[in-house]
Write a protein that holds these residues in place. Structure first.
Motif, PDB file in Angstrom:
ATOM      1  N   GLU A  62       0.820  -1.217   0.000  1.00 34.66           N
ATOM      2  CA  GLU A  62       0.000   0.000   0.000  1.00 34.66           C
ATOM      3  C   GLU A  62       0.851   1.264   0.000  1.00 34.66           C
ATOM      4  OE1 GLU A  62      -2.939  -0.044   3.066  1.00 34.66           O
ATOM      5  OE2 GLU A  62      -3.820  -1.921   2.350  1.00 34.66           O
ATOM      6  N   GLN A  63       2.132   1.139   0.361  1.00 34.50           N
ATOM      7  CA  GLN A  63       2.998   2.313   0.443  1.00 34.50           C
ATOM      8  C   GLN A  63       4.103   2.353  -0.611  1.00 34.50           C
ATOM      9  OE1 GLN A  63       4.466   3.144   4.439  1.00 34.50           O
ATOM     10  NE2 GLN A  63       2.760   2.018   5.315  1.00 34.50           N
ATOM     11  N   ILE A  64       4.378   1.217  -1.239  1.00 39.46           N
ATOM     12  CA  ILE A  64       5.518   1.102  -2.151  1.00 39.46           C
ATOM     13  C   ILE A  64       5.073   0.566  -3.507  1.00 39.46           C
ATOM     14  CG2 ILE A  64       7.774  -0.025  -2.513  1.00 39.46           C
ATOM     15  CD1 ILE A  64       7.792   1.860  -0.124  1.00 39.46           C
ATOM     16  N   GLY A  65       5.690   1.096  -4.560  1.00 36.03           N
ATOM     17  CA  GLY A  65       5.440   0.599  -5.904  1.00 36.03           C
ATOM     18  C   GLY A  65       6.752   0.373  -6.630  1.00 36.03           C
ATOM     19  N   VAL A  66       6.672  -0.278  -7.791  1.00 34.97           N
ATOM     20  CA  VAL A  66       7.817  -0.462  -8.671  1.00 34.97           C
ATOM     21  C   VAL A  66       7.617   0.437  -9.873  1.00 34.97           C
ATOM     22  CG1 VAL A  66       8.884  -2.054 -10.315  1.00 34.97           C
ATOM     23  CG2 VAL A  66       8.401  -2.817  -7.999  1.00 34.97           C
ATOM     24  N   LYS A  67       8.648   1.185 -10.182  1.00 32.66           N
ATOM     25  CA  LYS A  67       8.649   2.036 -11.372  1.00 32.66           C
ATOM     26  C   LYS A  67       9.741   1.493 -12.291  1.00 32.66           C
ATOM     27  CE  LYS A  67      10.607   6.074 -11.294  1.00 32.66           C
ATOM     28  NZ  LYS A  67      10.972   7.455 -11.006  1.00 32.66           N
ATOM     29  N   ILE A  68       9.408   1.322 -13.574  1.00 35.57           N
ATOM     30  CA  ILE A  68      10.397   0.844 -14.539  1.00 35.57           C
ATOM     31  C   ILE A  68      10.470   1.813 -15.708  1.00 35.57           C
ATOM     32  CG2 ILE A  68      10.126  -1.589 -13.922  1.00 35.57           C
ATOM     33  CD1 ILE A  68       8.434  -1.880 -16.521  1.00 35.57           C
ATOM     34  N   ASN A  69      11.581   1.748 -16.427  1.00 31.73           N
ATOM     35  CA  ASN A  69      11.687   2.590 -17.615  1.00 31.73           C
ATOM     36  C   ASN A  69      11.293   1.783 -18.854  1.00 31.73           C
ATOM     37  OD1 ASN A  69      13.933   1.128 -18.581  1.00 31.73           O
ATOM     38  ND2 ASN A  69      15.407   2.582 -17.725  1.00 31.73           N
ATOM     39  N   SER A  70      11.383   2.429 -20.008  1.00 29.93           N
ATOM     40  CA  SER A  70      10.882   1.818 -21.248  1.00 29.93           C
ATOM     41  C   SER A  70      11.731   0.653 -21.753  1.00 29.93           C
ATOM     42  CB  SER A  70      10.759   2.876 -22.334  1.00 29.93           C
ATOM     43  OG  SER A  70      12.033   3.416 -22.617  1.00 29.93           O
ATOM     44  N   THR A  71      12.897   0.409 -21.143  1.00 33.06           N
ATOM     45  CA  THR A  71      13.725  -0.720 -21.587  1.00 33.06           C
ATOM     46  C   THR A  71      13.289  -2.033 -20.931  1.00 33.06           C
ATOM     47  OG1 THR A  71      15.400  -0.450 -19.851  1.00 33.06           O
ATOM     48  CG2 THR A  71      15.709   0.823 -21.899  1.00 33.06           C
ATOM     49  N   LEU A  72      12.284  -1.960 -20.053  1.00 33.95           N
ATOM     50  CA  LEU A  72      11.876  -3.142 -19.294  1.00 33.95           C
ATOM     51  C   LEU A  72      10.385  -3.417 -19.416  1.00 33.95           C
ATOM     52  CD1 LEU A  72      13.736  -2.345 -15.942  1.00 33.95           C
ATOM     53  CD2 LEU A  72      14.543  -3.812 -17.797  1.00 33.95           C
ATOM     54  N   GLN A  73      10.052  -4.674 -19.207  1.00 36.80           N
ATOM     55  CA  GLN A  73       8.694  -5.092 -18.887  1.00 36.80           C
ATOM     56  C   GLN A  73       8.813  -5.779 -17.537  1.00 36.80           C
ATOM     57  OE1 GLN A  73       6.490  -7.339 -21.791  1.00 36.80           O
ATOM     58  NE2 GLN A  73       7.326  -6.173 -23.487  1.00 36.80           N
ATOM     59  N   TYR A  74       7.850  -5.544 -16.670  1.00 33.19           N
ATOM     60  CA  TYR A  74       7.933  -6.034 -15.303  1.00 33.19           C
ATOM     61  C   TYR A  74       6.859  -7.084 -15.055  1.00 33.19           C
ATOM     62  CZ  TYR A  74       7.400  -5.876 -10.197  1.00 33.19           C
ATOM     63  OH  TYR A  74       7.286  -6.195  -8.866  1.00 33.19           O
ATOM     64  N   ARG A  75       7.311  -8.271 -14.743  1.00 33.38           N
ATOM     65  CA  ARG A  75       6.418  -9.390 -14.401  1.00 33.38           C
ATOM     66  C   ARG A  75       6.157  -9.339 -12.900  1.00 33.38           C
ATOM     67  NH1 ARG A  75       7.776 -15.522 -16.381  1.00 33.38           N
ATOM     68  NH2 ARG A  75       5.857 -16.224 -15.463  1.00 33.38           N
ATOM     69  N   TYR A  76       4.880  -9.232 -12.512  1.00 33.29           N
ATOM     70  CA  TYR A  76       4.567  -9.065 -11.099  1.00 33.29           C
ATOM     71  C   TYR A  76       3.311  -9.845 -10.712  1.00 33.29           C
ATOM     72  CZ  TYR A  76       0.802  -5.706 -12.126  1.00 33.29           C
ATOM     73  OH  TYR A  76      -0.367  -5.125 -12.558  1.00 33.29           O
ATOM     74  N   LYS A  77       3.117  -9.935  -9.430  1.00 34.88           N
ATOM     75  CA  LYS A  77       1.947 -10.558  -8.823  1.00 34.88           C
ATOM     76  C   LYS A  77       1.632 -11.931  -9.417  1.00 34.88           C
ATOM     77  CE  LYS A  77      -2.465  -9.333  -6.757  1.00 34.88           C
ATOM     78  NZ  LYS A  77      -2.083  -9.386  -5.364  1.00 34.88           N
ATOM     79  N   GLY A  78       2.645 -12.756  -9.502  1.00 34.74           N
ATOM     80  CA  GLY A  78       2.421 -14.131  -9.946  1.00 34.74           C
ATOM     81  C   GLY A  78       1.919 -14.976  -8.786  1.00 34.74           C
ATOM     82  N   TRP A  79       0.961 -15.829  -9.048  1.00 30.15           N
ATOM     83  CA  TRP A  79       0.381 -16.676  -8.004  1.00 30.15           C
ATOM     84  C   TRP A  79      -0.025 -18.009  -8.604  1.00 30.15           C
ATOM     85  CZ3 TRP A  79      -4.680 -18.638  -7.763  1.00 30.15           C
ATOM     86  CH2 TRP A  79      -5.042 -19.252  -6.556  1.00 30.15           C
TER      87      TRP A  79
END
Length: 170
Positions: A62-79
């Motif tokens: 709720e307090q932290i996020g991930v910021k990425i630039n255009s050279t990346l795609q970010y895979r997240y919240k896998g379950w």
């Protein structure tokens, strides 16, 4: 037999927006608004796994996020449901992601695994990842402070503190 893996709009997972599945209506709405992608695994029609990919931002807490630039795609919240683990469902999601949502030339897929999440660390090790840097969340008196190594920031991956307005929309 019995398993299917398919791309979904995050809103397609609304029927499973419960704590049991680790999803909420707000999370799915925000992911859809950002244009995030989702690939889900089903066993005989029941959701047993999912993973999201973004090209910009994703909440971590709720307090932290991930910021990425255009050279990346970010895979997240896998379950993956505990009863369906070790069946390579995460790999099936990854294959669909790479086939249906190709990366631009020079763009890389990144993810992170929490140090105490042993099930994810085991699955993550199977793909032989390249270590790009370290990120840490320090919890102190109810506040979370993000720390991203210089190497991670240089690669375009950074933990950022959300202001209350962003947290409400994450």
């Amino acid at each position: 037999p019995g398993y299917t893996t398919e791309p979904k709009n995050p809103l397609d997972l609304l029927p499973w927006a419960t704590t049991e599945y680790g999803l909420s209506e707000t999370f799915l709405q925000r992911a859809s608004e950002r244009g995030d992608r989702c690939v889900a695994n089903f066993y005989e029609g029941e959701l047993v796994g999912y993973g999201f990919v973004t090209r910009s931002f994703a909440p971590v807490t709720e307090q932290i996020g991930v910021k990425i630039n255009s050279t990346l795609q970010y895979r997240y919240k896998g379950w993956t449901h505990p009863e369906h683990r070790r069946k390579h469902l995460s790999h099936a999601r990854g294959r669909i992601n790479s086939r249906l949502f190709p990366r631009q030339p020079g763009q890389r897929m990144v993810s992170y695994v929490e140090a105490h999440n042993f099930a994810s660390r085991l699955t993550h090790a199977d793909v032989h990842p390249i270590f790009l840097g370290t990120c840490v969340i320090v919890r102190l008196l109810g506040r979370e402070l993000p720390i991203s190594s210089r190497a991670a920031r240089r690669e375009g991956f950074e933990l950022v503190r959300l202001d209350p307005t962003e947290a409400a929309h994450a």
